[in-house]
Design a protein around this motif. Sequence first.
Motif, short mmCIF file in Angstrom:
data_model
loop_
_atom_site.label_atom_id
_atom_site.label_comp_id
_atom_site.label_asym_id
_atom_site.label_seq_id
_atom_site.Cartn_x
_atom_site.Cartn_y
_atom_site.Cartn_z
N LYS A 41 0.67 -1.20 0.03
CA LYS A 41 0.04 -0.03 -0.06
C LYS A 41 0.83 1.38 0.13
O LYS A 41 0.60 2.28 -0.39
N HIS A 42 2.15 1.13 0.51
CA HIS A 42 2.90 2.42 0.37
C HIS A 42 3.98 2.41 -0.52
O HIS A 42 4.65 3.41 -0.76
N PHE A 43 3.54 1.54 -1.59
CA PHE A 43 4.67 1.57 -2.37
C PHE A 43 4.20 2.52 -3.77
O PHE A 43 2.96 2.89 -3.77
N ARG A 44 5.26 3.84 -4.18
CA ARG A 44 4.43 4.84 -4.74
C ARG A 44 5.34 4.84 -6.22
O ARG A 44 5.19 5.90 -6.81
N ALA B 2 11.58 -0.29 1.95
CA ALA B 2 11.55 0.01 3.43
C ALA B 2 10.05 -0.32 4.08
O ALA B 2 9.16 -0.30 3.24
N PRO B 3 10.12 -0.78 5.15
CA PRO B 3 8.84 -1.09 5.63
C PRO B 3 7.66 0.36 5.76
O PRO B 3 8.29 1.21 5.53
N ALA B 4 6.58 0.05 5.64
CA ALA B 4 5.62 1.24 5.74
C ALA B 4 5.87 2.26 7.13
O ALA B 4 5.98 1.39 7.96
N PRO B 5 5.99 3.40 6.81
CA PRO B 5 6.18 4.20 8.04
C PRO B 5 5.05 4.18 9.00
O PRO B 5 4.06 3.95 8.77
N GLU B 6 6.01 4.02 10.21
CA GLU B 6 4.95 4.05 11.45
C GLU B 6 4.65 5.43 11.69
O GLU B 6 5.32 6.20 11.81
N LEU B 7 3.21 5.54 12.19
CA LEU B 7 2.97 6.89 12.80
C LEU B 7 3.55 6.97 14.19
O LEU B 7 3.61 6.11 14.91
N PRO B 8 3.52 8.29 14.65
CA PRO B 8 4.59 8.53 15.88
C PRO B 8 3.50 8.16 16.87
O PRO B 8 2.27 8.27 16.84
N ALA B 9 3.97 7.53 17.96
CA ALA B 9 3.23 6.89 18.95
C ALA B 9 2.25 8.19 19.60
O ALA B 9 1.14 8.00 20.05
#
Length: 700
Positions: free
Chosen positions: A106-109, A235-242
């Motif tokens: 889903k995060h592939f652009r 790279a893994p999909a970026p995680e949203l800041p906690a």
Amino acid sequence: MHGVNEHSVTVDLDGTSITFSTGKYAKQAGAAIFVSSGDTRLLCTAVVGTSPSRFDFLPLTVDYLERDGAVGKIPGDFLKRDGRPNERTTLVSRLIDRPLRPLFPKHFRCEAQAICNLISYDKDCESDVLALCGASAAFHLSDAPFAEAAAGVRVCLTSGNLELNPSFETRVNADMNIVIAGTMGAITMVEGGGKEVSEADMLTALDFGHAAIKKIIAGLNELQKLAGTEKRELAPAPELPADVVDGVAPSAPAILKALGSGAKHERKAALKAARNAAVESLTAGLEGDELAAKTGDVKAAFAKLERHVMRTQVVKDRIRLDGRATDEIRDIWCETNIAPRSHGSAVFTRGETQALVLATLGTERDNQRIDWPGATSATRNWMLQYSFPPFSTGEARPLRGPKRREVGHGALAHRALEPVLPNFEDFPYVLRTTSEVLESNGSSSMATVCGATLALMDAGVPISSPVAGIAMGLIKEGDEYGVLSDILGDEDHLGDMDFKVTGTKKGITAFQMDVKISSVTSEIMAAALQQAREGRIHILDEMAKTMATPREELSSFAPRITVIKISQDKIGTVIGPGGKMIRTIQESTNTVLNIEDDGTVKIAASSQVEADKAVGMIRELTQVPEVGRLYMGVVKRIMDFGAFVEIFPGTDGLVHISHLAPERVERVTDIVQEGDECLVKVLEVNNGKIRLSRKEALEA
């Protein structure tokens, strides 16, 4: 061959085979697959960019191309070049795109493109499912982060028997014809229709098709091992800041309240207000790039929370966005005959989705020419076109030609109604319906099906049964799930499955499904189909309150088509030298005539009086002389032995001098002259020669 390192695999499917090979053609593409089955050949290529695009979604493009040379034809236009994409190539491109798109992260652009080029066409080996398999194989062998191979097959049901990728004749005569696509683990797409088939037959066909899909994927996996490129690292999909996720969490009650706030635009406004409040609270005191970055994170976290709240509400509480139960259909109202000058018209409204449909009846000259491969006929007598104007969603944007989505929705509705239309031989009208979506909040293609049914009945088209359509959805969390009837646009967007079912009370006529997850079991599908059937019947009952059967009379503005039969040897008489006679009939009666090689004459007129007048003129031209009957003819030629008298246009006979009068006649001209009207009686018809008598006519 020098420089060629070719690899291939062949998959056998119940007597047919598909060969996938690579390494010989288009070697500068990311991957190129040559697909062969029968005499059908396709070259399918995949290219994936190396740098992320400017888009915030996957910029995937799929193009299926058909060259006229593939069927041994030279283009007919002035430039003699292959033209722009037609309806078929657009639909096949969509068919390929839909099961492949979910297989990218889903995060592939990076920009990705698949091109499937048909270079040889064998009508007994249809190319659409082969192109789907070839495009999947190309991405599978490329370095793209493509999750796994997908494949597709066509399944047809004929006389209770299921066949894979069948011949042209089987496809044309099949009771059910569907394309199924999927991965090794699940079915992800279905597209097709049938002649009022049962839900049980549909489920059996899905299982049958998936077993074949697994065989094809096994072959593609083998080819990938032989010739595949190592997948690029992503790279893994970026995680949203906690802290952002935790900061947005208190917005859940506001989201829950906004979701139940009413109609579509009110709900969106309430959600936007709740989101803006969260953004304002969590970005206080920030400026510049830091503000922009934090705002983006908050909006992403809010969207994720919104999805979770909505899905939990459905699965746990069985309550949907607009407060309905999972199997509840929105309120329906319909009306017909809203456009008096149209031959048939209807508005179908379900909740906040509304379609205006007009039906038009035309003559055979109005049919649509079809010249693409796989067409069952050179012409199309039934057309349905779908439009989605921007005002239907409250937007303002330029009007352009139909998009792929509009073509696809129109094709689905077209397929849905085709099984219930009368045969052209019994009802010789070309039919066209146009659907304009006036409001949209989910399932506008199904509103088109319902509206088209009502418009056709309003026009007096004798359809065998009314057809309705319903869009279904699925929300699945763990082992719990909710099947949703008559989904909203947001339920489609946030859900796990979207499938549309059309049909009569007897069975299914069209089916389209897209699945976003790999855990839709046969039990879930069976439950969804049964719930869809119940919803479809409810909608049919609501439609029947407005109109249950076709009108007995056509609109006074619709053409009247009268069909008569003449002898084949009289066709030339009706047409006349250089078409003079047929033009005379058409001009004097204000009709349009179409004469077929077997002597069938179709007369299109704006009134029955005009049609009857044309019939009379044709009957006069094509009548056969009857022995013993009297005719008022015209003397055409004088001979020493008698006179030739034309008893009706194009037909004359001989009055021998001995039959000109009761008394003896010395010269023919003593009794008649050329151009005289002459009452005669037919004495004999023998091998096209007609003997006439003026003497016996006078005695009679």
